[in-house]
Design a protein around this motif. Structure first.
Motif, PDB file in Angstrom:
ATOM      1  N   GLN A   1       0.708  -1.241  -0.130  1.00  0.00           N
ATOM      2  CA  GLN A   1       0.044   0.163   0.012  1.00  0.00           C
ATOM      3  C   GLN A   1       0.910   1.016  -0.081  1.00  0.00           C
ATOM      4  O   GLN A   1       0.648   2.194  -0.468  1.00  0.00           O
ATOM      5  CB  GLN A   1      -0.952   0.047   1.354  1.00  0.00           C
ATOM      6  CG  GLN A   1      -1.991  -1.104   1.364  1.00  0.00           C
ATOM      7  CD  GLN A   1      -3.239  -0.824   0.191  1.00  0.00           C
ATOM      8  OE1 GLN A   1      -3.253   0.432  -0.370  1.00  0.00           O
ATOM      9  NE2 GLN A   1      -3.761  -1.771  -0.069  1.00  0.00           N
ATOM     10  N   GLN A   2       1.758   1.178   0.684  1.00  0.00           N
ATOM     11  CA  GLN A   2       2.773   2.450   0.879  1.00  0.00           C
ATOM     12  C   GLN A   2       3.248   2.600  -0.471  1.00  0.00           C
ATOM     13  O   GLN A   2       3.344   3.766  -0.982  1.00  0.00           O
ATOM     14  CB  GLN A   2       3.806   2.157   2.105  1.00  0.00           C
ATOM     15  CG  GLN A   2       3.533   2.638   3.546  1.00  0.00           C
ATOM     16  CD  GLN A   2       4.293   2.416   4.399  1.00  0.00           C
ATOM     17  OE1 GLN A   2       5.293   1.555   3.931  1.00  0.00           O
ATOM     18  NE2 GLN A   2       4.236   2.609   5.376  1.00  0.00           N
TER      19      GLN A   2
ATOM     20  N   ASN B   1       0.832   3.874  -2.451  1.00  0.00           N
ATOM     21  CA  ASN B   1       0.330   5.362  -2.214  1.00  0.00           C
ATOM     22  C   ASN B   1       1.470   6.335  -2.676  1.00  0.00           C
ATOM     23  O   ASN B   1       1.169   7.348  -3.260  1.00  0.00           O
ATOM     24  CB  ASN B   1       0.220   5.282  -0.505  1.00  0.00           C
ATOM     25  CG  ASN B   1      -0.251   6.523  -0.105  1.00  0.00           C
ATOM     26  OD1 ASN B   1      -0.827   7.281  -0.810  1.00  0.00           O
ATOM     27  ND2 ASN B   1       0.114   6.954   1.107  1.00  0.00           N
TER      28      ASN B   1
END
Lengths: 509, 448
Positions: free
Chosen positions: A118-119, A122
């Motif tokens: 996710q990071q 992101n």
């Protein structure tokens, strides 16, 4: 010794309750201590067996296991079966815990990897967002520029259209003018052709000629002259003479105008010098030194110039003109600077709006009044003057009145009464209105009383009628109606009461 | 202000002699000469046909009567009523006839402008001038009467010839740089000749007496150009009125534009006074109107009018001209300077009811007169700054720097003032109606 084991147990507890944010590489570590402490015999020795057993049973009780001891005549004997069961239970617990831990670790791994993903995504998205924002800004900017362009182009187009329209109008008017001219010429041409035809066909040619009784003399009485070359040259010379005369006259006029303007300039210059020079004569104060220097310089330079100017009549006009205009300009500049200085000093001295030009000739001190104060004073004085004038006027009038009838006593009495007259008149009017109102009130009162009396009469009549009607009813009553007697009685009672009530009428007035 | 009685005239032919003593009128084919002060008939002449044009000679001794249809010109003498002179142009026809400044020569322009014949009353000589141009103002005499400028056209080119009026000697002949020369006019001092092009091109040329081109002035291109031209009496200014509703003033030193006067429909300049004519129609009582009353009160149907000064800003009524027609009714058609050079009166054709008066010292408008009907004619007093104008109704309007006044001509049955001119002394105005004339004697003190 149990303290160290307590510490180890604490370590175990500490190491088993790890925060979830730890990296997964470290999560395998907690498995190891479990194997470590299996071979650890420091907890229980030969000496502290019973204490250890007690401790263990307490702990097991705390964990929910049944007691591993059973009481035999006050002695605590170790129940092997329950101890083994407890051990088994503990092992089961341990396995479950381990399993759960493994699961949790797996879960944690998954979660952390998800998080990492996710990071990453992101950050990628953020980058993308940045890029797209920049792109958006760029496109917005481009759009704005294009819009401005289109607006400018629209404007140009409108202007061009207007110009085209104007030119079209011009062309149209010119075309109509040309057409008109053309038609006129054609008409004339047509007439000419007709006339030519007429002349060609007309046999009788009307000759032109003049028929005069006798020739008249010239208006100036002279005889006419033969046309020769001399007359031609005379004409030419006459013409040139006329032109030259005109030029001469013009030049003379311009010279006169020039001289007058020069005089005016000189006068202006002298006046300017005059305005600035009186500074020398007013008192010596610090502030005046500066303008004093000023004026000294000026006057010195002016005198020089004047002396030099007297000799300019010998110099060329161009030079003189330039000198004069330069000197005027210089003076004017000095005057302006001087005025600026005065203004500044006025501000410093009074902390009020700058000094006016009215007191230019005086010194720079309390004699200068600010313009606004000056104007206010003027207004006030004007008002006072007006009031005084009015007062004087009224007094004059009164005096005249007094003087015009000095002898007659009656008139004097009338005069003295005249002040009362107005009041008397007013009072009379008021009396009149009062009387009228009184009359009105009387009339109203009378009408009301009459109305009341009439009302009383009518009521009486009405009651009598009613009474007779009731009597009739009562008398014409049948046997069967005896039942209604009561009601009749009540009615009659009521009627009697009414009568009693009515017999003493109270007028509302 | 006194009004004389009404006399007959035809064709608006009525002229005062240059010395101011006599008034000549044409009634059909008769020429009547009266004394200006007593208005008694002094002489009566009979011409051969209806008179088309009449002119006094400069010494007030002779009168010229031209009959264009018959091609005849008859000259009458005041001193010798028996003296007669008849000039017959024959088959060549006659279009215009005028005196020369010395009063002894007559210039006849033949039909189709074929030539100008100069007839002499002193001797038997006849001169011919070829190729005169048929234009707005093709011939002009200088103020002192010494020179004549004539516009000519030959081989599709414009020329100007300057003649010496003494013996009709051709002094100068030069070509002008114009497309279609429309007019020539001498300056009052006789040293400069102004020549202008037709309305299709804005071009003003200034020539010196000896034929040198002094200057050319052109305000703009393409749009319709010059409509009217006037010199100031001192020759200081040349006023040019054009189709763009502006008057441009040129100065005589540099021949460059000094200023331009714009006729803006909204007047906001506080220095300009607007005089608006206001009519008051009397209320006619319909009930008790008897014939006797009508007969007695002839002023019953009179429309009283007076001038009002409306507050600024004022809107001047504008009549939009028809764009398709030639010679559109737009632009400055009449300009006149007052005799003291101080004022300039102008009329803009698309504001036909207004006359503008400009102050030449301030170079700005000083008065705007707004009438109830289109202004037909205006003329300055030859002695003082006083302007008389008429709009075709029964009133005479006067403007002076002191103010404005409207005077009704007290003639029975109404007198429509269609044209007017001042007596050379400035003491009286001759009012011309359709077929009547009336003299108006001014009061000695100024009216308000």
């Amino acid at each position: 010794m149990p303290e160290s084991s307590f510490e180890d147990i604490n370590n175990i507890y500490v190491s088993s309750t790890m925060p979830p944010s730890r990296q997964y590489s470290q999560s395998t570590i907690p498995l190891l201590p479990f194997r470590h402490y299996i071979g650890n015999t420091e907890f229980c020795t030969e000496n502290n067996t019973s204490e250890c057993m007690l401790y263990i049973s307490q702990e097991l009780l705390a964990l929910g296991f049944p007691s591993i001891f059973f009481d035999l005549n006050g002695l605590r004997e170790l129940d092997v079966i329950s101890a083994l069961n407890s051990m088994y239970g503990l092992l089961q617990m341990h396995r479950r815990a381990v399993g759960m831990l493994a699961e949790l670790e797996v879960e944690q791994l998954r979660v952390s990897s998800d998080l990492h993903c996710q990071q990453l995504t992101n950050s990628k998205l953020k980058d993308q967002l940045e890029l797209s924002k920049k792109e958006n800004l760029r496109l917005c900017e481009r759009e704005r520029q294009l819009e401005a362009n289109t607006k400018a182009l629209h404007h140009c187009l409108k202007n061009e259209k207007e110009e085209v329209q104007k030119l079209q109008n011009v062309i149209a008017s010119r075309a109509s003018q040309y057409n008109h001219n053309l038609k006129r010429k054609e008409r004339e041409f047509g007439k000419l052709k007709e006339r030519l035809n007429q002349l060609l066909t007309d046999k009788k040619d009307k000759k032109q000629g003049m028929d005069v009784l006798n020739y008249v003399g010239r208006s100036d009485g002279k005889r006419s002259q033969w046309k020769t070359g001399k007359t031609d040259s005379r004409h030419e010379s006459d013409m040139y003479k006329a032109l030259l005369n005109e030029f001469d006259k013009h030049q003379r006029e311009l010279m006169i105008e020039n001289a007058e303007l020069k005089k005016v300039l000189q006068q202006i210059k002298q006046e300017m010098v005059g305005i600035l020079s009186p500074k020398r004569q007013s008192g010596e104060t610090q502030k005046e030194e500066k303008p004093k220097e000023f004026t000294d310089q000026q006057i010195a330079s002016d005198e020089e110039e004047e002396n030099s100017f007297k000799g300019t009549s010998e110099m060329s006009c161009e030079h003189a003109r330039e000198q004069l205009s330069n000197s005027i300009r210089q003076q004017w500049r000095k005057l302006k600077d001087h005025m600026a200085n005065l203004d500044n000093k006025g501000i410093l001295k009074h902390e009020s709006p700058p000094a006016s030009l009215v007191h230019l000739g005086q010194g720079i001190n309390e004699e200068m009044i600010s313009k606004e104060v000056h104007q206010e004073e003027m207004e006030r004085l004007k008002l006072e003057i007006q009031q005084c004038k009015d007062f004087i006027h009224t007094q004059q009038q009164l005096l005249q009145q007094q003087l015009s009838t000095p002898w007659d006593e009656e008139t004097a009495a009338v005069l003295t009464d005249c002040y009362m007259l107005e009041e008397k008149e007013r009072l009379k009017e008021e009396w009149k209105t009062f009387e009228e109102q009184k009359k009105n009130f009387e009339m109203e009162r009378r009408t009301f009383t009459e109305a009341a009396i009439r009302l009383g009469h009518e009521r009486k009549m009405f009651e009598e009628d009613r009474a007779t009607w009731l009597k009739h009813q009562f008398l014409n009553m049948t046997f069967t109606d005896q039942m209604n007697l009561k009601t009749q009685n009540t009615l009659s009672e009521y009627a009697v009461q009414e009568q009693k009530h009515i017999s003493s009428p109270k007028t509302p007035l | 202000m006194n009004f004389s009685e009404v006399f007959k005239q035809s064709n608006q032919l009525c002229k005062v002699s240059p010395d101011g003593k006599y008034l000549a009128t044409c009634v059909q084919y008769r020429l009547v000469v009266r004394d200006v002060n007593t208005l008694q008939i002094l002489q009566l002449y009979t011409c051969l046909d209806q008179v088309a044009s009449m002119e006094w000679s400069s010494d007030s001794l002779f009168i010229l009567c031209a009959m264009y249809k018959r091609g005849l010109v008859q000259v009458w003498s005041l001193e010798q009523p028996d003296w007669h002179c008849k000039i017959d142009e024959g088959s060549i026809g006659l279009v215009s006839s005028r005196w020369s400044p010395d009063g002894r020569h007559i210039l006849n322009t033949t039909e189709f402008h074929l030539r100008v014949t100069v007839w002499s009353l002193c001797n038997k000589s006849v001169s011919y001038i070829k190729y005169p141009k048929a234009c707005q103002k093709g011939m002009d005499f200088s103020a002192d009467g010494r020179y004549m400028a004539l516009a000519e056209r030959r081989d599709c080119k414009d020329y100007i010839s300057v003649f010496v009026c003494d013996d009709w000697h051709l002094l100068r002949h030069f070509e002008t740089d114009t497309q279609d020369l429309a007019g020539v006019e001498w300056s009052p001092n006789g040293c400069v000749l102004a020549a202008w092009d037709s309305c299709l091109e804005y071009k003003m040329l200034l020539y010196s007496l000896d034929g040198r081109l002094l200057s050319t002035y052109s305000a703009y291109e393409w749009s319709l150009g010059i409509k009217s031209v006037a010199w100031s009496p001192s020759s200081q200014f040349l006023a040019i009125g054009s189709y763009d509703e502006k008057v441009r003033i040129l100065n005589h030193i540099t021949w460059k534009k000094l200023t331009e006067f714009e006729h803006h429909p909204t007047i906001t300049n506080s220095k300009a006074v607007v005089f608006k004519e206001v009519e008051k129609r009397p209320v006619i009582p319909t009930e008790d109107l008897s014939i006797q009353q009508i007969a007695m009160e002839s002023s019953l149907f009179d429309i009283q009018s007076k001038y009002e000064i409306p507050p600024l800003p004022v809107q001047v009524p504008v009549v939009k001209p028809d764009p398709d027609r030639a010679n559109p009714k737009i632009g400055i058609s009449a300009i006149a300077f007052s005799v003291d050079n101080r004022y300039l009166a102008t009329k803009n054709d698309c504001m036909p009811q207004s006359v503008w008066v400009w102050d030449m010292q301030r170079l700005g408008p000083t008065a705007v007169l707004e009438q109830t009907a289109p202004v037909r004619f205006f003329a300055w007093d030859p002695r003082r700054p006083r302007l008389a104008l008429c709009t075709g109704n029964t009133k005479l309007y006067l403007w002076s720097p002191a103010g404005c006044v409207s005077v009704k001509v007290p003639v029975e049955g109404g007198f429509q003032v269609q044209s007017l001119f001042w007596h050379c002394s400035g003491d009286s105005v001759v009012l011309l109606g359709k077929d009547q004339l009336c003299l108006c004697y001014m009061a000695t003190d100024e009216e308000k």
